[in-house]
Design a protein around this motif. Structure first.
Motif, PDB file in Angstrom:
ATOM      1  N   UNK A 179     -45.255  79.657 118.516  1.00  0.00           N
ATOM      2  CA  UNK A 179     -45.560  78.239 118.753  1.00  0.00           C
ATOM      3  C   UNK A 179     -44.415  77.348 118.291  1.00  0.00           C
ATOM      4  N   UNK A 180     -43.857  77.634 117.126  1.00  0.00           N
ATOM      5  CA  UNK A 180     -42.746  76.829 116.605  1.00  0.00           C
ATOM      6  C   UNK A 180     -41.432  77.238 117.272  1.00  0.00           C
ATOM      7  N   UNK A 181     -41.274  78.513 117.604  1.00  0.00           N
ATOM      8  CA  UNK A 181     -40.060  78.969 118.290  1.00  0.00           C
ATOM      9  C   UNK A 181     -39.873  78.274 119.630  1.00  0.00           C
ATOM     10  N   UNK A 182     -40.970  77.924 120.258  1.00  0.00           N
ATOM     11  CA  UNK A 182     -40.912  77.248 121.546  1.00  0.00           C
ATOM     12  C   UNK A 182     -40.204  75.893 121.424  1.00  0.00           C
ATOM     13  N   UNK A 183     -40.322  75.246 120.262  1.00  0.00           N
ATOM     14  CA  UNK A 183     -39.709  73.939 120.035  1.00  0.00           C
ATOM     15  C   UNK A 183     -38.401  74.017 119.255  1.00  0.00           C
ATOM     16  N   UNK A 184     -37.958  75.220 118.924  1.00  0.00           N
ATOM     17  CA  UNK A 184     -36.716  75.400 118.182  1.00  0.00           C
ATOM     18  C   UNK A 184     -35.566  75.561 119.168  1.00  0.00           C
ATOM     19  N   UNK A 185     -34.584  74.683 119.055  1.00  0.00           N
ATOM     20  CA  UNK A 185     -33.455  74.727 119.983  1.00  0.00           C
ATOM     21  C   UNK A 185     -32.276  75.486 119.387  1.00  0.00           C
ATOM     22  N   UNK A 222     -31.930  73.469 111.287  1.00  0.00           N
ATOM     23  CA  UNK A 222     -32.869  73.776 112.369  1.00  0.00           C
ATOM     24  C   UNK A 222     -32.929  72.567 113.299  1.00  0.00           C
ATOM     25  N   UNK A 223     -32.626  72.791 114.573  1.00  0.00           N
ATOM     26  CA  UNK A 223     -32.716  71.730 115.567  1.00  0.00           C
ATOM     27  C   UNK A 223     -34.008  71.924 116.361  1.00  0.00           C
ATOM     28  N   UNK A 224     -34.860  70.903 116.316  1.00  0.00           N
ATOM     29  CA  UNK A 224     -36.165  70.974 116.974  1.00  0.00           C
ATOM     30  C   UNK A 224     -36.232  69.960 118.108  1.00  0.00           C
ATOM     31  N   UNK A 225     -37.008  70.280 119.144  1.00  0.00           N
ATOM     32  CA  UNK A 225     -37.155  69.376 120.280  1.00  0.00           C
ATOM     33  C   UNK A 225     -38.339  68.433 120.107  1.00  0.00           C
ATOM     34  N   UNK A 226     -39.171  68.662 119.109  1.00  0.00           N
ATOM     35  CA  UNK A 226     -40.360  67.835 118.892  1.00  0.00           C
ATOM     36  C   UNK A 226     -40.241  67.071 117.572  1.00  0.00           C
ATOM     37  N   UNK A 227     -40.273  65.735 117.654  1.00  0.00           N
ATOM     38  CA  UNK A 227     -40.191  64.922 116.441  1.00  0.00           C
ATOM     39  C   UNK A 227     -41.453  65.057 115.594  1.00  0.00           C
ATOM     40  N   UNK A 228     -42.586  65.270 116.230  1.00  0.00           N
ATOM     41  CA  UNK A 228     -43.846  65.447 115.502  1.00  0.00           C
ATOM     42  C   UNK A 228     -43.794  66.741 114.686  1.00  0.00           C
ATOM     43  N   UNK A 229     -43.328  67.813 115.286  1.00  0.00           N
ATOM     44  CA  UNK A 229     -43.200  69.086 114.584  1.00  0.00           C
ATOM     45  C   UNK A 229     -42.185  68.982 113.447  1.00  0.00           C
ATOM     46  N   UNK A 230     -41.102  68.278 113.687  1.00  0.00           N
ATOM     47  CA  UNK A 230     -40.083  68.092 112.644  1.00  0.00           C
ATOM     48  C   UNK A 230     -40.695  67.403 111.419  1.00  0.00           C
ATOM     49  N   UNK A 289     -31.136  81.162 101.241  1.00  0.00           N
ATOM     50  CA  UNK A 289     -31.304  79.783 101.695  1.00  0.00           C
ATOM     51  C   UNK A 289     -31.749  78.917 100.513  1.00  0.00           C
ATOM     52  N   UNK A 290     -31.032  77.825 100.279  1.00  0.00           N
ATOM     53  CA  UNK A 290     -31.377  76.897  99.198  1.00  0.00           C
ATOM     54  C   UNK A 290     -31.934  75.587  99.746  1.00  0.00           C
ATOM     55  N   UNK A 291     -31.546  75.253 100.974  1.00  0.00           N
ATOM     56  CA  UNK A 291     -31.910  73.956 101.543  1.00  0.00           C
ATOM     57  C   UNK A 291     -32.115  74.093 103.048  1.00  0.00           C
ATOM     58  N   UNK A 292     -33.066  73.317 103.575  1.00  0.00           N
ATOM     59  CA  UNK A 292     -33.293  73.285 105.029  1.00  0.00           C
ATOM     60  C   UNK A 292     -33.112  71.847 105.502  1.00  0.00           C
ATOM     61  N   UNK A 293     -32.366  71.688 106.600  1.00  0.00           N
ATOM     62  CA  UNK A 293     -32.187  70.402 107.232  1.00  0.00           C
ATOM     63  C   UNK A 293     -32.796  70.489 108.624  1.00  0.00           C
ATOM     64  N   UNK A 294     -33.788  69.657 108.878  1.00  0.00           N
ATOM     65  CA  UNK A 294     -34.459  69.635 110.184  1.00  0.00           C
ATOM     66  C   UNK A 294     -33.897  68.479 111.007  1.00  0.00           C
ATOM     67  N   UNK A 295     -33.445  68.788 112.208  1.00  0.00           N
ATOM     68  CA  UNK A 295     -32.874  67.755 113.081  1.00  0.00           C
ATOM     69  C   UNK A 295     -33.679  67.638 114.352  1.00  0.00           C
TER      70      UNK A 295
END
Length: 98
Positions: free
Chosen positions: A44-50, A61-69, A92-98
């Motif tokens: 489900x999340x992989x579908x929105x992961x670019x 992590x670059x996502x196509x859905x702002x709601x999911x981000x 991994x120490x930090x995650x940046x969601x875009x």
């Protein structure tokens, strides 16, 4: 032709030595992080992961859905701990969601 140092090495030991000598671990880590992200987060999340990129100790992590981000931003620490547990080390120490 190179001389053999030890005739009784296992394949895994030879591959580890090859990876270390040729400094390939960073590239292998990047591939492994992508695979673990797909396994942990599910389809489900992989579908929105670019795009997934590991740079030093930060996972981008670059996502196509702002709601999911926004939803994922609330659970960053849990995501980091799950990914590191699946990797078997603290990569991994930090995650940046875009």
């Amino acid at each position: 032709m190179a001389k053999r140092q030890n005739d009784h090495l296992s394949i895994s030991d030879v591959l580890k030595e090859f990876v270390n000598e040729n400094k390939l671990q960073k590239g292998l880590d990047k591939v492994e992080v992508r695979d673990v992200w797909e396994q942990i987060m599910g389809p489900a999340i992989n579908k929105y992961t670019r795009n997934i990129k590991l740079d030093r100790e930060t996972l981008y992590i670059e996502l196509t859905s702002s709601v999911l981000r926004e939803e994922l931003s609330y659970g960053k620490e849990k995501i980091i701990s799950n990914l590191n547990e699946a990797l078997g080390r603290s990569l991994i120490k930090k995650i940046v969601l875009r």
